[in-house]
Design an enzyme around this catalytic site. Structure first.
Site, PDB file in Angstrom:
ATOM      1  N   SER A 177     -36.592 -10.475  57.150  1.00 58.92           N
ATOM      2  CA  SER A 177     -36.205 -11.889  57.305  1.00 58.92           C
ATOM      3  C   SER A 177     -37.005 -12.861  56.447  1.00 58.92           C
ATOM      4  O   SER A 177     -36.636 -14.035  56.344  1.00 58.92           O
ATOM      5  CB  SER A 177     -36.322 -12.320  58.764  1.00 58.92           C
ATOM      6  OG  SER A 177     -35.304 -11.734  59.523  1.00 58.92           O
ATOM      7  N   TYR A 235     -38.410 -16.820  65.009  1.00 64.14           N
ATOM      8  CA  TYR A 235     -37.473 -16.499  66.081  1.00 64.14           C
ATOM      9  C   TYR A 235     -37.758 -17.404  67.283  1.00 64.14           C
ATOM     10  O   TYR A 235     -37.859 -18.607  67.122  1.00 64.14           O
ATOM     11  CB  TYR A 235     -37.556 -15.009  66.460  1.00 64.14           C
ATOM     12  CG  TYR A 235     -37.500 -14.108  65.257  1.00 64.14           C
ATOM     13  CD1 TYR A 235     -36.331 -14.003  64.491  1.00 64.14           C
ATOM     14  CD2 TYR A 235     -38.622 -13.393  64.842  1.00 64.14           C
ATOM     15  CE1 TYR A 235     -36.290 -13.189  63.370  1.00 64.14           C
ATOM     16  CE2 TYR A 235     -38.578 -12.575  63.729  1.00 64.14           C
ATOM     17  CZ  TYR A 235     -37.419 -12.475  62.992  1.00 64.14           C
ATOM     18  OH  TYR A 235     -37.384 -11.686  61.889  1.00 64.14           O
TER      19      TYR A 235
END
Lengths: 304, 304, 304, 304
Positions: B63, B240
């Site tokens: 990511s 996140y």
């Protein structure tokens, strides 16, 4: 550009700026406020005070009080505080009932209503006279003994507090509220009803820009480590569901209230408060956000 | 303390640090990684490079690639980009299907999967050869032409991509994906499968610490205004459902990947990358977060 | 009143009945249908056939096909079927993506799209030629060999199937879809594109009123225990988020489709199908619901 | 088989039946109940009374009282009642706070707590002495003047009512509660604390099997149209998040309570009540559901 020149530029831009928002109307007392009110107060560590407009007029600080409550609670509690309230952004427009359900009564952060209610509950557990001591704490930060609440706002909010009562009852069912629900609610509403001016808020927020020290007296109000953490929470959670937008456009830690105030800080540089009661759809001062965006653009500095 | 002394201290602390997390196991290729891998590379604007451990070994950036994709997209698009993807933290552990439903297919931010898929879709619309040009962009940022993907990781992720396919189909039903779903998915997975070392990531991220300029060549890769905005998004959305925790403990903008890498920047000071594949329950490198928390504590500086 | 008198009364009432709904428009082929179409066919165990209007004209059965798919699947599987799909009402207007998330890819019931997609997947696993055998099953129930699909509707739905593809991918990520996603989607859309008349649907649904036996031939299509269970699922889940309203107003098990058909049964008494393409906001035939409410009111009998 | 033979068979099966559930423990008073208690009372329109076990012992009816409250409210209000509470199944295990949020304070149905609280509020608006008149209504239905509440249960529930207080406050914030919150909560808890035996419940529920008429006196308590609607709501909403399962396995309208009672009716045939305090994970009597499933299987009749 000098700070005063920058403020003058912003003032001119604000005068001609079109806006689409509205004054908060959920209680009659707030709905009465003159939407044209507008003031800024900038308090710099190195160069003192700059301001314009209604910067000396007191207004309802509302959710800005949540920063003071957290600060006072962090002076009384250690890390156990963050077992009862998390530090994550909420990302949720629904006043957090849903997330409270999923997350077993632990509010996402201290700046949503649920989190501030837990903080209020924790203050009540430690303070002999919560209302009085809360006000004294603000008197100490600002040096202004005349700061108090607006009784009409206080009573008005009490009459419209069912949603906060729902949050309290839900958290009590999970065991995360220890004191009597009415007492917590009453203390929470009291904090929101405090009135301060842009100047007073900028003075109070100087501790977050100045490593926890009151600038005028060099008193260490809270240790620098804890101050940094409060700043981090303001950065990620200070603007309801618009924290990202504020970070994106302004790039400073800050906190807004539905009274139309926004106060922000640049660590090591300044504290700044702007007041304009017209709110955007997400509940933040529309012109306030614009003014602060222009401030970081014209100075060329944000924390990023 | 000097930077190298600080890194040495952190290295010693890490050796004796107990951890409870696990390597990512959702694809076999990631599960194979030696959990003991550990490296840091700190790249300072004023004083150059400091590092220890496996800082030169390439790993799956996963990511972290979302930051490069956003940067490339912001160089090709103006504000229209943010009509298709928002900049708010997601506050939701459920991989965003729910929020996509409520918010009509507009992802919360570019660093959740849904948002990165929209960014991939936008890059495909503008680039003649997306994969090649994406890799060239990273080659330019790092000066390393040998950076490429791990084909085994790429193929492994393709076999486990149904959830991302679900996100794409849902967003396509709202009209927010313009290209063929398989093409977007393939390009997105390609980006995640890129391998870089701590050193290479720190070099690439220097542009975010240095106002958009490559330090070694002074090339302006992206204008400072846009760089600040990317930093703001990293601050609020880079971890996140743990962005608040990272902000609270570390106090720097950054981005993590399930490969165990975290890269963070202090604007005007440095870029730093840490790699340790053991993840905490929220999917961020457990020792990586600890190492960066120690870095800002020992230097005494964060953005707050 | 005799049944034919009751139907005549209902026909008169329908002519003067004001309606506010609209024909389904999500695919062009359905949007083209004449909104004035209106027909009823009532098939009684003891006294045969009653009907009026366009009861012999075929229309797109859409979700009514889900009952046939469940019936066929229950003839091929034992209780294991209900490990992959539950029997609870969904209570959720959001097409079930959210509940699938919470409930690990197990759809709430076989009559929401997610559940019907799982049933399609299960049929594919057991049938050598799913499309052909599905059609043959309907030919057997009705005795009409000419029943088939509308190719224009089939192709039109394929072009607008991203949301169903999202559901399939999400369930595949939980392991609850075993076959290729495109194959399942194609078979599911095929079922929805079948065209039948009110008369043909009433004949086919007679098995649910008649303990699983085809009335004309006495063939036992499914055992009575399983038929009762299908009737129970129709009762609680047959009308999207309006199952309670239908149960409240009409009081019979039934199933609706966005083509404007509703078919309902009174166990031991009759099967009835009504067709009017104008849908209420919840996607059920507005006049169809009214007609069936009048039917149970005028006969004085419902299952309650 | 004769009814008494069927009951005898069920009794034998129940004795050897293994169970995995537990007695309700959320209040101490309920946790004290002997888990071995077991009784059934079947009251047939044509053939009178059949029973076994502890069918004459009173237990806490808990949520079964919601049916009486709805019945009384429907005798006092016309269709306006269903503007304040819907008739759809809830499909949600989360005690409905979430759906109340989305649906603006209108509960999904009268048998979830939120809905029953609205019904209580409506009864308070119409009744001079709500508690007394509610009890008198039950006395009339059963012919038993000695039915009353268990004060220990009443007080115990009051101490654990924060979640219901949260629901009330949330609905009050939407304007869907008209009376004082404490008064509504008190009346609601009072209803739940009523104690009745299987025999008394079967007698009271006879009106739902008998078109609204008390069988022993032929008094019309509520008109048949309204009785059918109550039966329809019991069918779709009577068992928390297990209404579909009950409909699927038993096939009768009914209502359960966490005291371990389930009462069900077969319109035109009988009312039946079973009591066993061991609850399954969804809060319904585990052996009670089994007993009623066996009843409809052995008689060969359900409404489907």
């Amino acid at each position: 550009m000098q700070y005063q020149d920058i403020l003058n530029t912003i003032q001119l831009e604000l005068i001609s700026k079109k806006h689409t928002g509205k004054v908060a109307t959920y209680i009659p007392e707030l709905a009465k406020i003159d939407p044209k009110k507008l003031g800024i107060h900038l308090y710099c560590i190195n160069s003192g005070h700059y301001y314009f407009g209604d910067s000396n007029e007191r207004f309802s600080i509302q959710s800005i009080s949540k920063v003071f409550a957290l600060t006072l609670a962090m002076s009384l509690y250690s890390d156990e505080l963050f077992k009862r309230v998390d530090v994550e952004p909420s990302g949720d427009p629904f006043n957090s009932l849903i997330q409270l359900e999923y997350e077993n009564g632990i509010p996402r952060n201290p700046f949503i209503n649920a989190g501030a209610l837990v903080i209020s509950d924790m203050l009540i557990s430690k303070l002999a006279n919560p209302k009085k001591q809360f006000l004294e704490f603000i008197h100490k930060l600002t040096g202004e003994q005349s700061i108090g609440i607006n009784p009409a706002v206080f009573n008005s909010e009490k009459a419209y507090s069912h949603r906060n009562a729902a949050l309290l009852n839900l958290m009590k069912s999970f065991g995360n509220i220890k004191n009597d629900i009415q007492t917590v609610l009453d203390f929470y509403i009291y904090q929101c009803a405090i009135e301060m001016s842009c100047e007073e808020l900028a003075k109070a927020f100087m501790i977050y820009a100045n490593g926890g020290k009151k600038l005028s007296t060099n008193d260490q109000i809270l240790n620098p480590q804890k101050i940094k953490r409060i700043n981090a929470i303001m950065q990620t959670c200070g603007f309801y569901d618009e924290a990202g937008e504020f970070s994106f456009r302004v790039g400073l830690p800050g906190k807004s209230g539905v009274g139309g105030g926004i106060t922000a800080i640049h660590p090591g540089q300044y504290a700044v408060t702007v007041w304009s009661p017209i709110l955007n759809p997400k509940g933040n001062s529309e012109l306030g956000m614009f003014a602060l965006e222009r401030l970081t653009t014209l100075t060329g500095y944000s924390i990023f």
